[in-house]
Design a protein around this motif. Structure first.
Motif, PDB file in Angstrom:
ATOM      1  N   ALA A   1       0.849  -1.205   0.000  1.00  8.01           N
ATOM      2  CA  ALA A   1       0.000   0.000   0.000  1.00  8.01           C
ATOM      3  C   ALA A   1       0.875   1.243   0.000  1.00  8.01           C
ATOM      4  O   ALA A   1       1.770   1.395   0.837  1.00  8.01           O
ATOM      5  N   GLY A   2       0.628   2.135  -0.986  1.00  4.29           N
ATOM      6  CA  GLY A   2       1.396   3.370  -1.094  1.00  4.29           C
ATOM      7  C   GLY A   2       2.749   3.205  -1.754  1.00  4.29           C
ATOM      8  O   GLY A   2       3.503   4.183  -1.861  1.00  4.29           O
ATOM      9  N   LYS A   3       3.072   2.002  -2.195  1.00  6.74           N
ATOM     10  CA  LYS A   3       4.380   1.735  -2.809  1.00  6.74           C
ATOM     11  C   LYS A   3       4.321   1.857  -4.328  1.00  6.74           C
ATOM     12  O   LYS A   3       3.255   1.810  -4.950  1.00  6.74           O
ATOM     13  N   LYS A   4       5.523   1.999  -4.941  1.00  8.51           N
ATOM     14  CA  LYS A   4       5.652   2.037  -6.393  1.00  8.51           C
ATOM     15  C   LYS A   4       5.925   0.639  -6.923  1.00  8.51           C
ATOM     16  O   LYS A   4       6.820  -0.055  -6.425  1.00  8.51           O
ATOM     17  N   ILE A   5       5.145   0.240  -7.937  1.00  6.61           N
ATOM     18  CA  ILE A   5       5.329  -1.078  -8.553  1.00  6.61           C
ATOM     19  C   ILE A   5       5.671  -0.877 -10.028  1.00  6.61           C
ATOM     20  O   ILE A   5       4.909  -0.277 -10.781  1.00  6.61           O
ATOM     21  N   GLY A   6       6.822  -1.394 -10.424  1.00  6.02           N
ATOM     22  CA  GLY A   6       7.261  -1.274 -11.807  1.00  6.02           C
ATOM     23  C   GLY A   6       6.684  -2.385 -12.671  1.00  6.02           C
ATOM     24  O   GLY A   6       6.500  -3.506 -12.217  1.00  6.02           O
ATOM     25  N   TYR A   7       6.386  -2.034 -13.915  1.00  6.14           N
ATOM     26  CA  TYR A   7       5.878  -3.027 -14.861  1.00  6.14           C
ATOM     27  C   TYR A   7       6.411  -2.691 -16.252  1.00  6.14           C
ATOM     28  O   TYR A   7       6.883  -1.575 -16.508  1.00  6.14           O
ATOM     29  N   SER A   8       6.325  -3.667 -17.161  1.00  5.72           N
ATOM     30  CA  SER A   8       6.774  -3.457 -18.540  1.00  5.72           C
ATOM     31  C   SER A   8       5.629  -3.483 -19.526  1.00  5.72           C
ATOM     32  O   SER A   8       5.615  -2.734 -20.491  1.00  5.72           O
ATOM     33  N   VAL A   9       4.676  -4.386 -19.326  1.00  3.68           N
ATOM     34  CA  VAL A   9       3.558  -4.547 -20.255  1.00  3.68           C
ATOM     35  C   VAL A   9       2.258  -4.490 -19.466  1.00  3.68           C
ATOM     36  O   VAL A   9       2.130  -5.152 -18.429  1.00  3.68           O
ATOM     37  N   GLY A  10       1.304  -3.722 -19.970  1.00  3.97           N
ATOM     38  CA  GLY A  10       0.009  -3.641 -19.298  1.00  3.97           C
ATOM     39  C   GLY A  10      -0.878  -4.812 -19.665  1.00  3.97           C
ATOM     40  O   GLY A  10      -0.409  -5.900 -19.975  1.00  3.97           O
ATOM     41  N   GLY A  11      -2.173  -4.607 -19.645  1.00  6.20           N
ATOM     42  CA  GLY A  11      -3.100  -5.666 -20.038  1.00  6.20           C
ATOM     43  C   GLY A  11      -3.194  -6.755 -18.995  1.00  6.20           C
ATOM     44  O   GLY A  11      -3.556  -6.514 -17.833  1.00  6.20           O
TER      45      GLY A  11
ATOM     46  N   ASN B   1       5.791   2.522 -15.331  1.00  5.63           N
ATOM     47  CA  ASN B   1       6.287   1.792 -16.497  1.00  5.63           C
ATOM     48  C   ASN B   1       7.804   1.958 -16.554  1.00  5.63           C
ATOM     49  O   ASN B   1       8.318   3.055 -16.769  1.00  5.63           O
ATOM     50  N   VAL B   2       8.525   0.841 -16.385  1.00  2.00           N
ATOM     51  CA  VAL B   2       9.997   0.892 -16.354  1.00  2.00           C
ATOM     52  C   VAL B   2      10.614   0.423 -17.677  1.00  2.00           C
ATOM     53  O   VAL B   2      11.831   0.225 -17.757  1.00  2.00           O
ATOM     54  N   ASN B   3       9.768   0.254 -18.692  1.00  2.00           N
ATOM     55  CA  ASN B   3      10.263  -0.040 -20.045  1.00  2.00           C
ATOM     56  C   ASN B   3      11.228  -1.234 -20.102  1.00  2.00           C
ATOM     57  O   ASN B   3      12.360  -1.121 -20.557  1.00  2.00           O
ATOM     58  N   PHE B   4      10.780  -2.369 -19.613  1.00  2.00           N
ATOM     59  CA  PHE B   4      11.525  -3.624 -19.677  1.00  2.00           C
ATOM     60  C   PHE B   4      12.817  -3.615 -18.851  1.00  2.00           C
ATOM     61  O   PHE B   4      13.646  -4.505 -18.996  1.00  2.00           O
ATOM     62  N   SER B   5      12.993  -2.617 -18.002  1.00  2.00           N
ATOM     63  CA  SER B   5      14.168  -2.574 -17.126  1.00  2.00           C
ATOM     64  C   SER B   5      13.746  -2.929 -15.703  1.00  2.00           C
ATOM     65  O   SER B   5      13.943  -2.160 -14.755  1.00  2.00           O
ATOM     66  N   LEU B   6      13.142  -4.096 -15.558  1.00  2.00           N
ATOM     67  CA  LEU B   6      12.595  -4.491 -14.263  1.00  2.00           C
ATOM     68  C   LEU B   6      13.681  -4.605 -13.201  1.00  2.00           C
ATOM     69  O   LEU B   6      13.577  -4.005 -12.124  1.00  2.00           O
ATOM     70  N   THR B   7      14.723  -5.370 -13.493  1.00  2.00           N
ATOM     71  CA  THR B   7      15.768  -5.600 -12.494  1.00  2.00           C
ATOM     72  C   THR B   7      16.517  -4.317 -12.131  1.00  2.00           C
ATOM     73  O   THR B   7      16.673  -4.017 -10.936  1.00  2.00           O
ATOM     74  N   PRO B   8      16.980  -3.535 -13.119  1.00  6.94           N
ATOM     75  CA  PRO B   8      17.676  -2.282 -12.751  1.00  6.94           C
ATOM     76  C   PRO B   8      16.809  -1.343 -11.917  1.00  6.94           C
ATOM     77  O   PRO B   8      17.311  -0.698 -10.981  1.00  6.94           O
ATOM     78  N   ALA B   9      15.524  -1.259 -12.250  1.00  8.03           N
ATOM     79  CA  ALA B   9      14.636  -0.361 -11.506  1.00  8.03           C
ATOM     80  C   ALA B   9      14.488  -0.800 -10.055  1.00  8.03           C
ATOM     81  O   ALA B   9      14.431   0.029  -9.137  1.00  8.03           O
ATOM     82  N   LEU B  10      14.442  -2.109  -9.835  1.00  6.72           N
ATOM     83  CA  LEU B  10      14.289  -2.622  -8.469  1.00  6.72           C
ATOM     84  C   LEU B  10      15.600  -2.508  -7.697  1.00  6.72           C
ATOM     85  O   LEU B  10      15.608  -2.103  -6.528  1.00  6.72           O
ATOM     86  N   ILE B  11      16.710  -2.841  -8.351  1.00  2.00           N
ATOM     87  CA  ILE B  11      18.011  -2.758  -7.683  1.00  2.00           C
ATOM     88  C   ILE B  11      18.323  -1.328  -7.264  1.00  2.00           C
ATOM     89  O   ILE B  11      18.800  -1.079  -6.152  1.00  2.00           O
TER      90      ILE B  11
END
Length: 341
Positions: free
Chosen positions: A150-160, A184-194
């Motif tokens: 709750a209240g956190k940022k969640i990164g994603y690459s593809v919607g739907g 939307n992190v544009n397919f950079s899931l791991t770098p965005a989380l790290i």
């Protein structure tokens, strides 16, 4: 009394010249037939061409396909298999529907949407039998329960579909998409989380992103979607054109049989399987692929042609309930068991 004379016929000699001629004529007739039979034996059986498109560039999830090729398991079954890679992972099912490719790798969640939209594709086999999709956080984030998002940022690459799956996971813990910030992190899931640009990422593949994070010196913590309110499903499946399925059913049976043999061989010989895998393309020999290899082995379908009807029925109902499809399709339109009577 007159003496009656009896004439004793002379013994007949065989007509050797005539008999010999007959034998020679028979040999002359039979020899060409024998020679033709020998020639036929030397001609290899006609191979059936089969085009197969992966869902992306070759990686460990494709091991049974690549290793089957390397071991000659397709050729043994009379198949000349052409393995292709797409530039766009959304394209392969469309090419199958258009009749430009025989088989393609796709994803079960996408299959339901494609069939609902009228695409004539049908599942004929399974490659990866469990979801790979996972929601990841850093192990040091302090997030031990999805309610803490709750209240956190969640990164994603593809919607739907990804958003539908995430929404179900959040609902399982009393949250909605409105309770989080989607980025939307544009397919950079791991770098965005790290780099902590986001607090979590969804749509990560548990066999790759976790290994990638570990290589970067950061431990990840996965939340498996099938444990968080989402019906389990087949991650990677083989799809064919439903309209022309019967014309190619025998070839597709042979193909799936080869995939099953390759899968069993890889499970029995994982180290040799790795060597065969990287021999397909030396560029596959990377530390990340090696780590992903070990994480992927338990995910392969041991009976790739077998169909779990309940799995497809439940996921179809799941998507219908969430308004992602207009109506519920019969299983026969979604998937088939090629070995069924």
């Amino acid at each position: 009394m007159p003496t009656l004379s009896r004439t004793i016929p002379a013994t007949r000699e065989p007509r050797r010249p005539a008999l010999l001629g007959l034998i020679l004529m028979m040999l002359a007739t039979l020899l060409p037939l024998h020679a033709q039979a020998d020639d036929d034996a030397l001609v290899p059986p006609k191979m059936i061409p089969l085009s197969v498109m992966l869902d992306w560039y070759p990686n460990p999830v494709h091991a049974p396909i690549l290793v089957a090729k390397q071991l000659g398991l397709f050729a043994k079954r009379g198949l000349d298999v052409d393995i292709q890679s797409p530039a766009d992972p959304s394209v392969p099912p469309k090419l199958v529907a258009a009749g430009r490719i025989d088989l393609a790798l796709s994803y079960q969640p996408q299959l339901h949407l494609q069939v609902d939209q009228g695409l004539p594709v049908v599942r004929i086999g399974t490659l990866i039998a469990t979801p790979l999709n996972a929601l990841l956080v850093r192990a040091d984030s302090g997030i031990d329960d999805l309610s803490q998002l709750a209240g956190k940022k969640i990164g994603y690459s593809v919607g739907g579909v990804e958003e539908v799956l995430l929404a179900a996971m959040l609902e399982h813990h009393g949250l909605t998409l409105d309770d989080v910030e989607m980025v939307n992190v544009n397919f950079s899931l791991t770098p965005a989380l790290i780099s902590q640009k986001v607090d979590a990422v969804t749509g990560a593949f548990r066999n790759f992103e976790l290994a990638q994070m570990k290589q970067e010196g950061v431990e990840g913590k996965p939340f498996y979607i099938e444990e968080e309110g989402v019906p389990t499903y087949d991650e990677l499946i083989f799809v064919a054109n439903r309209d022309t399925l019967n014309q190619h059913r025998d070839a597709y049976r042979r193909f799936m049989d080869a995939i099953g043999e390759a899968t069993a061989w890889i499970i029995n010989h994982p180290d040799e399987g790795w060597q065969r895998f990287i021999a397909y393309d030396p560029s596959l020999d990377t530390p990340l692929n090696k780590a992903a290899w070990n994480a992927t082995l338990p995910r392969f379908a041991l009976r790739p042609a077998a169909l779990d009807v309940k799995r497809y029925r439940d996921f179809e109902a799941f998507l219908l309930e969430r308004g992602q499809i207009k109506s519920q399709s019969p299983i026969s339109r979604l998937a088939v068991d090629l070995n069924a009577p």
